[in-house]
Scaffold this active site. Structure first.
Site, PDB file in Angstrom:
ATOM      1  N   GLU A 121      -1.288   1.404  -0.845  1.00  0.00           N
ATOM      2  CA  GLU A 121      -0.470   1.213   0.363  1.00  0.00           C
ATOM      3  C   GLU A 121      -0.026   2.507   1.050  1.00  0.00           C
ATOM      4  O   GLU A 121       1.125   2.614   1.475  1.00  0.00           O
ATOM      5  CB  GLU A 121       0.773   0.366   0.025  1.00  0.00           C
ATOM      6  CG  GLU A 121       0.441  -0.975  -0.590  1.00  0.00           C
ATOM      7  CD  GLU A 121       1.669  -1.833  -0.891  1.00  0.00           C
ATOM      8  OE1 GLU A 121       2.799  -1.321  -0.832  1.00  0.00           O
ATOM      9  OE2 GLU A 121       1.483  -3.019  -1.191  1.00  0.00           O
TER      10      GLU A 121
ATOM     11  N   GLU B 288      -5.140  -8.959  -5.505  1.00  0.00           N
ATOM     12  CA  GLU B 288      -3.835  -9.627  -5.618  1.00  0.00           C
ATOM     13  C   GLU B 288      -3.846 -10.943  -4.841  1.00  0.00           C
ATOM     14  O   GLU B 288      -2.954 -11.233  -4.049  1.00  0.00           O
ATOM     15  CB  GLU B 288      -2.716  -8.713  -5.086  1.00  0.00           C
ATOM     16  CG  GLU B 288      -2.696  -7.345  -5.743  1.00  0.00           C
ATOM     17  CD  GLU B 288      -1.555  -6.443  -5.275  1.00  0.00           C
ATOM     18  OE1 GLU B 288      -0.579  -6.937  -4.689  1.00  0.00           O
ATOM     19  OE2 GLU B 288      -1.657  -5.218  -5.497  1.00  0.00           O
TER      20      GLU B 288
HETATM   21  C1  GLA Z   1       2.214  -5.356  -3.543  1.00  0.00           C
HETATM   22  C2  GLA Z   1       2.002  -4.512  -4.772  1.00  0.00           C
HETATM   23  C3  GLA Z   1       2.073  -5.354  -6.015  1.00  0.00           C
HETATM   24  C4  GLA Z   1       3.245  -6.297  -5.996  1.00  0.00           C
HETATM   25  C5  GLA Z   1       3.181  -7.141  -4.781  1.00  0.00           C
HETATM   26  C6  GLA Z   1       4.309  -8.126  -4.747  1.00  0.00           C
HETATM   27  O1  GLA Z   1       1.130  -6.104  -3.199  1.00  0.00           O
HETATM   28  O2  GLA Z   1       0.774  -3.842  -4.783  1.00  0.00           O
HETATM   29  O3  GLA Z   1       2.188  -4.503  -7.115  1.00  0.00           O
HETATM   30  O4  GLA Z   1       4.440  -5.571  -6.035  1.00  0.00           O
HETATM   31  O5  GLA Z   1       3.265  -6.281  -3.662  1.00  0.00           O
HETATM   32  O6  GLA Z   1       4.460  -8.784  -5.952  1.00  0.00           O
END
Ligand code: GLA
Length: 371
Positions: free
Chosen positions: A164, A282
């Site tokens: 990020e 994710e």
């Molecule tokens: C982002 C992070 C994850 C997690 C999510 C929310 O995507 O990369 O590690 O913290 O937010 O759970």
């Protein structure tokens, strides 16, 4: 009793109770059916994010659906080394030991991230010079990474080396997240920040050459401006000698996502020829399309079917790109313990995953597995 109330969820999670949910609601599992990882063995790995509160909520068989594990929070910097020199591995060990016992590999998440990272990591050097600060940050990261690699090098096969760093702004010239502690420490200077990032990637390559190095971010499917900035960033740090092997698309999406939108993102990353592989790191599919949408106290059949259809479409796309897609990880084991119950709206029950509160397979599960 398909859906537990929010307070029951919280009770079950906070007790960390083995099988409590199954006791409340009954747990069924057919061991004769194919697991997800078996259904996908010729395509890519299927992963799941776990925490010490969710790794034993259900019967062991549910965890056998997956071939890789990501620690939801336990390997983040603040969990491991919140104050300089003081390491706490207990929670991370639980997840790593679980993965080892189950012969699952683990994704390392994450090293350079602006969030869940103590501020001392980017504290400026005594001289106050940006270059000295960058060197100091690199030393701190090396110490941290060496410790992580010693402890988990046997089980971690891939690291999200950076997470990020790209700005969400529509302005194509604002490439980096402006308030990141690392970006600020680099004097908000893009060139210096890119040098810093390239050095971290090189460091990981030097210290753990067998590990696959990823850059990971969110909204990469929705946001073509962000995608373009990501590609530019990777080009720039590779010009400085880094080798970024994988692109991680977090993919916290919702039920308006389409196969076409996601396909464009995969095509862009593939066509950039920068990466050996792509992982969906994710994945969850929120049933809400806006922050103002009221809570759904139950998941209606209509919404469950819509979600199942989108899951099915996305996995069809991933299979079509199986030479590039390496891993698809779900961000949580079940709807019982999803971060989306509290984000972006606190206390709004969400139903984003393949298993319901009771660990039972949803429609979405079948449309992913049965193709
Ligand atoms: C982002 C992070 C994850 C997690 C999510 C929310 O995507 O990369 O590690 O913290 O937010 O759970």
């Amino acid at each position: 009793m398909k859906n537990l109330t929010w307070s029951m969820k919280r009770l079950a999670i906070s007790l960390g109770c083995v099988g409590l949910v199954s006791v409340i609601a009954g747990c069924n599992e057919s061991s004769e059916e194919k697991t997800l990882k078996e259904a996908y063995e010729n395509y890519f790995d299927i992963g799941v994010a776990l925490s010490p509160k969710t790794y034993q909520l259900y019967d062991a068989s549910i965890y056998q659906e997956f071939s890789t594990v990501t620690a939801e929070n336990e390997i983040k910097w603040e969990s491991i080394q919140n104050s300089e020199g003081s390491f706490t591995f207990d929670s991370a060990d639980i997840i790593a030991d679980f993965a080892r016992e189950n012969k699952q590999k683990m994704r390392g998440h994450t090293i350079v991230w602006h969030s869940q990272t103590p501020s001392w990591v980017a504290q400026e050097s005594e001289s106050g010079s940006v270059d000295d600060t960058i060197n100091l940050m690199l030393e701190r990261i090396e110490t941290h990474f060496v410790a992580m690699n010693e402890r988990y090098g046997d089980v971690i096969f891939v690291w999200d080396v950076a997470n990020e760093v790209i700005s969400d702004s529509n302005d194509p010239n604002e490439r980096y997240r402006q308030d990141s502690i690392y970006y600020v420490a680099c004097g908000k200077d893009d060139a210096k920040f890119e040098y810093f990032l390239s050095e971290v990637f090189k460091m990981v390559e030097r210290l753990a050459p067998d590990v696959t190095r990823y850059y990971n971010d969110y909204n990469l499917a929705w946001d073509s401006v962000k995608r373009a900035k990501t590609i530019t960033m990777i080009e720039n740090i590779e010009a400085l000698g880094a080798n970024v092997q994988g692109i991680g698309m977090q993919s916290h999406v919702n039920i308006t996502m389409t196969k076409e939108t996601f396909a464009q993102a995969i095509a862009d990353f593939k066509n950039s020829a920068l990466f050996d592989e792509l992982s969906v790191t994710e994945l969850d599919i929120s049933v809400y399309t806006s922050d103002s949408e009221p809570v759904m106290n139950v998941l209606s059949e209509e919404v469950a079917q819509k979600q199942a259809d989108i899951y099915g479409d996305l996995f069809e796309l991933f299979r079509e790109n199986d030479e590039f897609v390496s891993n698809v990880t779900f961000w949580g084991i079940s709807d019982l313990a999803t971060w989306l119950d509290n984000f972006p709206v606190y206390g709004r029950n969400n139903y984003p995953l393949l298993f319901d509160d009771n660990g039972e397979k949803k429609e979405a599960y079948y449309s992913v597995r049965d193709f």
